[in-house]
Design an enzyme around this catalytic site. Structure first.
Site, PDB file in Angstrom:
ATOM      1  N   SER A 309      35.556  38.605 100.414  1.00 10.64           N
ATOM      2  CA  SER A 309      34.841  39.714  99.802  1.00 10.64           C
ATOM      3  C   SER A 309      33.346  39.602 100.119  1.00 10.64           C
ATOM      4  O   SER A 309      32.855  38.537 100.477  1.00 10.64           O
ATOM      5  CB  SER A 309      35.045  39.701  98.291  1.00 10.64           C
ATOM      6  OG  SER A 309      36.405  39.880  97.968  1.00 10.64           O
ATOM      7  N   GLU A 395      41.096  47.871 102.817  1.00 15.41           N
ATOM      8  CA  GLU A 395      41.404  47.720 101.392  1.00 15.41           C
ATOM      9  C   GLU A 395      40.087  47.551 100.633  1.00 15.41           C
ATOM     10  O   GLU A 395      39.806  46.508 100.056  1.00 15.41           O
ATOM     11  CB  GLU A 395      42.331  46.521 101.177  1.00 15.41           C
ATOM     12  CG  GLU A 395      43.650  46.644 101.932  1.00 15.41           C
ATOM     13  CD  GLU A 395      44.536  45.410 101.800  1.00 15.41           C
ATOM     14  OE1 GLU A 395      44.163  44.490 101.047  1.00 15.41           O
ATOM     15  OE2 GLU A 395      45.592  45.369 102.450  1.00 15.41           O
ATOM     16  N   ARG A 398      35.954  47.001  95.800  1.00 16.03           N
ATOM     17  CA  ARG A 398      34.636  46.832  95.192  1.00 16.03           C
ATOM     18  C   ARG A 398      33.700  47.981  95.578  1.00 16.03           C
ATOM     19  O   ARG A 398      32.988  48.541  94.738  1.00 16.03           O
ATOM     20  CB  ARG A 398      34.053  45.494  95.645  1.00 16.03           C
ATOM     21  CG  ARG A 398      32.730  45.112  94.979  1.00 16.03           C
ATOM     22  CD  ARG A 398      32.110  43.922  95.694  1.00 16.03           C
ATOM     23  NE  ARG A 398      32.987  42.769  95.718  1.00 16.03           N
ATOM     24  CZ  ARG A 398      32.983  41.787  94.826  1.00 16.03           C
ATOM     25  NH1 ARG A 398      32.134  41.826  93.812  1.00 16.03           N
ATOM     26  NH2 ARG A 398      33.808  40.764  94.932  1.00 16.03           N
ATOM     27  N   TYR A 459      -1.608  16.017  74.956  1.00 17.24           N
ATOM     28  CA  TYR A 459      -1.680  15.477  73.592  1.00 17.24           C
ATOM     29  C   TYR A 459      -0.819  16.267  72.608  1.00 17.24           C
ATOM     30  O   TYR A 459      -0.291  15.697  71.652  1.00 17.24           O
ATOM     31  CB  TYR A 459      -3.134  15.425  73.120  1.00 17.24           C
ATOM     32  CG  TYR A 459      -3.923  14.328  73.800  1.00 17.24           C
ATOM     33  CD1 TYR A 459      -3.516  12.996  73.693  1.00 17.24           C
ATOM     34  CD2 TYR A 459      -5.041  14.632  74.574  1.00 17.24           C
ATOM     35  CE1 TYR A 459      -4.224  11.991  74.332  1.00 17.24           C
ATOM     36  CE2 TYR A 459      -5.750  13.630  75.219  1.00 17.24           C
ATOM     37  CZ  TYR A 459      -5.329  12.297  75.097  1.00 17.24           C
ATOM     38  OH  TYR A 459      -6.025  11.298  75.742  1.00 17.24           O
ATOM     39  N   CYS A 547      30.131  32.719  69.681  1.00 13.63           N
ATOM     40  CA  CYS A 547      29.632  31.407  69.235  1.00 13.63           C
ATOM     41  C   CYS A 547      29.759  30.422  70.388  1.00 13.63           C
ATOM     42  O   CYS A 547      30.507  29.438  70.303  1.00 13.63           O
ATOM     43  CB  CYS A 547      30.416  30.934  68.017  1.00 13.63           C
ATOM     44  SG  CYS A 547      30.316  32.058  66.624  1.00 13.63           S
ATOM     45  N   TYR A 587      36.655  44.587  88.881  1.00 17.72           N
ATOM     46  CA  TYR A 587      37.095  43.274  88.395  1.00 17.72           C
ATOM     47  C   TYR A 587      36.747  42.967  86.936  1.00 17.72           C
ATOM     48  O   TYR A 587      37.515  42.277  86.266  1.00 17.72           O
ATOM     49  CB  TYR A 587      36.546  42.138  89.284  1.00 17.72           C
ATOM     50  CG  TYR A 587      37.026  42.207  90.703  1.00 17.72           C
ATOM     51  CD1 TYR A 587      38.357  41.934  91.016  1.00 17.72           C
ATOM     52  CD2 TYR A 587      36.178  42.573  91.739  1.00 17.72           C
ATOM     53  CE1 TYR A 587      38.812  42.022  92.322  1.00 17.72           C
ATOM     54  CE2 TYR A 587      36.616  42.654  93.041  1.00 17.72           C
ATOM     55  CZ  TYR A 587      37.942  42.374  93.334  1.00 17.72           C
ATOM     56  OH  TYR A 587      38.392  42.456  94.614  1.00 17.72           O
TER      57      TYR A 587
END
Length: 733
Positions: A309, A395, A398, A459, A547, A587
């Site tokens: 691809s 084919e 995308r 510092y 999470c 996809y």
């Protein structure tokens, strides 16, 4: 820090050794010495424009690179869709913010009441992409004098959504455009869809195959579909021969060649001699000999290959096509009935607009250059070998579907800006400091007075590190540690070393909607879809609802580690801040997971209309509910609800007020099972509930308006039309 602010940047800097304490004065400078902020040193020579415009936003977000010819910014500062590409007339542009408003507004206000996140599908863009691909090959064939034609297929694995596949079959029917399947469910959907397509359209059957898969492909042949069974493994040939003889069906066979040509990027990993798929030259010869032995060599009619691809350059493409064409001609010489060369996928898109062949996020060519490279490479080899030019098939998935889908989501909050002032730092924490910690503070203040930026940073870091250690040992209180943190942030801002990147919390799951970013580091164009006539003043990253520490987007196109954003407004009816992710139509939906049980987005289908809105919503589907995603993980929401209801009744009393309280509690459970898992924001009107069981999970409009030229192809369409003062109706089919 007036001393720092007044300091010349060319002042020599001396780094004081670690642990050094200033001894000439034991008195601390007063807190007022920390006023003022030094602007970060910049190498930019061009002054920042005071006036902002949509054109500047187009340049900032590189829209003219990755978005042309389908996306731009209109005079209102909103992202506009040009559904017909370069042929789009000004009045045909679709304002994405108008779509968002109508889709998300409450039904009582004329909207659909759908919740975010939201996928906006644009079938007109899909149609334009298919026609542009066909036109590119037709032009290349004419210009090169090629003696055959192009006939593409869409690999349904890129996005198996029913309406996308049906659209491609409908739009491509006059071009004999077909479908490619790689599994048994995919071949079933491809068969059913192609029943309404061109009789000449290919049904290319790729992927690993068992007896049932091959039987399905042969049954498709019995239905007079133009079916080709492509061998991925040598062993599949025996099954094809055996089952075809039993069924009395003469198959059309193709084979996938494992070429030497390979590209080095991520998407080229399945190509080359050690690639996952295909037959070697030795296996190809054995297949040809076996077919000749059983009198079926004429059935071998197609050669397929795939070099990966996102093929980065036409040079690499031409090399691979040329190698495959040599194999094709050799099969012709051996007596096979060859007539089709299938160049596979690989036609890439430019995700970042750089047009660079050196990145997985870009490509160095356009549709026309791709087509010319393929046609030239095939014709050159065939002419040398005096072989008839084959039908060229590709084919391209995308490149067909990526542009037609926009993911829209809302930023619900942002981390606070790190802009502490001297007034906000409680300097009385100094009284509790002792030893080396106090010496660090004294050195910091002395360096600030002298305007020594590098020493200040040194510092401040040292002070913070020692204070953290003392806090862990219990020798420093929480208030003191917080004061030290504030002081260090003040120093970072004053010296210009603070990155000032803020975190925007978005109503989205990266794992569900942008899995390629999480899985392979794929970058997609992301930008606000409105306020683009205003200068964005914040650098931000995006943090999702899950999470999980990986649930964030912190890498953007062109290698940027942050995104230019606007400040979030607080309150008000127009306070929503909406972002769009573009080029994600391939996809992402099929690969998306259910991490934290966040399901897919709501989906609307938006077509260009000649009415006053310039668009019509022809279909709207709310995203999966909490009950839907629980059911997907083998839970039974109905039983779960009954258990909660029973517990609520057990906990309640028999008084009228208690009974009412139980009823309200049970009603809340019911709403939660039917609502989407995402955050309910005010502007999203997420109090709307949907009964997916009673309506089959879909919500339809059945509305036609000849006066407004609204065309409804099927009865199960949602059509949004009308004038500004009209209320849009909503009904459950």
């Amino acid at each position: 820090m007036p001393a720092m602010a007044a300091c010349c940047v060319d002042t020599p800097i001396t780094i004081t050794p670690s642990g050094y304490a200033v001894v000439e004065s034991c008195s601390l400078p007063s807190p007022e010495t920390f006023f003022g902020v030094v602007p970060p040193i910049s190498n930019a020579t061009t002054p920042t424009p005071t006036h902002w415009s949509p054109g500047l936003s187009e340049s900032l977000y590189k829209i003219n690179g990755w978005g042309a010819p389908y996306f731009g910014i209109n005079s209102s500062g909103n992202v506009a869709v040009r559904p017909h590409g370069i042929d789009t007339l000004p009045h045909q542009e679709i304002d994405l913010m108008k779509v968002v408003k109508k889709v998300s507004e409450e039904k009582s206000k004329g909207g659909l009441g759908l919740q975010f996140p939201l996928i906006v599908r644009l079938p007109d863009v899909l149609k334009n992409r298919l026609e542009s691909l066909q036109f590119a090959f037709d032009s290349a064939i004419r210009s090169q004098g090629y003696d055959s034609h192009y006939q593409g297929v869409y690999p349904v694995k890129c996005n198996q959504d029913r309406f996308i596949v049906e659209d491609i079959v409908e739009f491509g029917s006059k071009y004999r455009f077909g479908l490619e399947a790689g599994s048994k469910p995919e071949i079933l959907l491809a068969m059913s869809c192609l029943c309404k397509g061109s009789d000449e359209a290919f049904l290319v059957c790729n992927g690993y195959k068992d007896a049932e898969y091959i039987s399905l492909a042969l049954q498709a042949k019995q239905l007079r579909l133009n079916t080709v069974i492509v061998l991925e493994q040598e062993e599949e040939l025996d099954l094809v021969i055996e089952i075809s003889q039993k069924m009395g069906v003469r198959p059309v066979i193709g084979l996938r060649a494992k070429l030497r040509t390979k590209h080095a990027g991520h998407f080229g990993a399945t190509s080359g001699e050690k690639g996952k798929f295909g037959l070697t030259t030795i296996q190809i010869l054995r297949v040809a000999k076996k077919l000749k032995l059983v009198g079926m060599l004429d059935c071998l009619q197609l050669l397929h290959f795939h070099i990966g691809s996102q093929i980065p350059s036409t040079e690499l493409l031409a090399d691979g096509v040329g190698e495959a064409a040599q194999v094709y001609c050799e099969l012709v010489r051996l007596g096979a009935g060859m007539r089709v060369i299938d160049v596979g996928g690989g036609l890439g898109i430019d995700y970042d607009g750089s047009r660079s062949p050196d990145s997985d996020n870009s490509i160095g060519y356009g549709l026309e250059e791709y087509a010319v490279a393929v046609v030239q490479a095939v014709s050159y080899v065939c002419d040398q070998k005096f072989v008839k030019h084959p039908i060229i098939c590709s084919e391209s998935g995308r490149a067909l579907v990526s542009h037609h889908s926009v993911l829209i989501f809302e930023a619900v909050s942002a981390s606070a800006a790190k802009n502490p002032t001297a007034d906000s730092v409680p300097f009385d924490f100094v009284e509790g400091l002792t030893g080396e910690v106090k010496a660090d503070y004294m050195n910091l203040t002395s360096a600030a007075i002298r305007g020594e930026y590098q020493d200040c940073i040194h510092y401040a870091d040292q002070l913070k590190g020692r204070c953290v250690e003392q806090f862990k040992e219990g020798a420093l209180g929480l208030e003191q540690l917080a004061a030290v943190d504030s002081l260090c942030e003040l120093v970072a801002n004053a010296t210009g070393v603070s990155d000032n990147v803020r975190t925007y919390h978005v109503n989205l799951s990266v794992f569900t909607s942008v899995p390629d970013f999480w899985g392979i580091g794929q970058s997609f164009p992301i930008l606000p879809i409105h306020k683009l006539d205003q200068k964005p003043g914040v650098k931000g990253i995006l943090s999702d609802l899950t999470c999980d520490s990986d649930g964030k987007i912190d890498k953007f196109i062109n290698g940027e580690s942050s995104l230019q954003l606007h400040e979030l407004e607080s309150g008000g009816s127009n306070s929503g801040y909406y972002l769009g992710m573009f080029l994600g139509g391939a996809y992402q939906e099929a690969l998306g997971g259910l991490h934290n049980l966040f399901g897919g987005p709501s989906v609307v289908r938006v077509s260009q209309s000649d009415g006053p809105h310039s668009f019509a919503v022809t279909r709207a589907v709310p995203g999966p509910s909490c009950g839907d995603v629980l059911r997907a993980m083998q839970h039974e929401p109905e039983f779960m609800f009954e258990a909660l209801k029973h517990r609520a009744e057990e906990c309640g009393g028999h008084e009228e007020e208690e009974i009412a309280c139980v009823a309200a509690l049970v009603g809340g459970f019911a709403r939660s099972f039917h609502n989407m898992p995402y955050l309910a924001t005010t502007d999203s009107t997420t109090t709307t509930t949907y009964d997916n069981n009673n309506c089959g999970g879909f919500y339809y409009y059945d509305y036609s308006d000849e006066e407004n030229n609204c065309n409804i192809a099927t009865s199960d369409a949602v059509v949004v039309v009308g004038r500004e003062d009209e209320q849009w109706t909503y009904c459950c089919a």
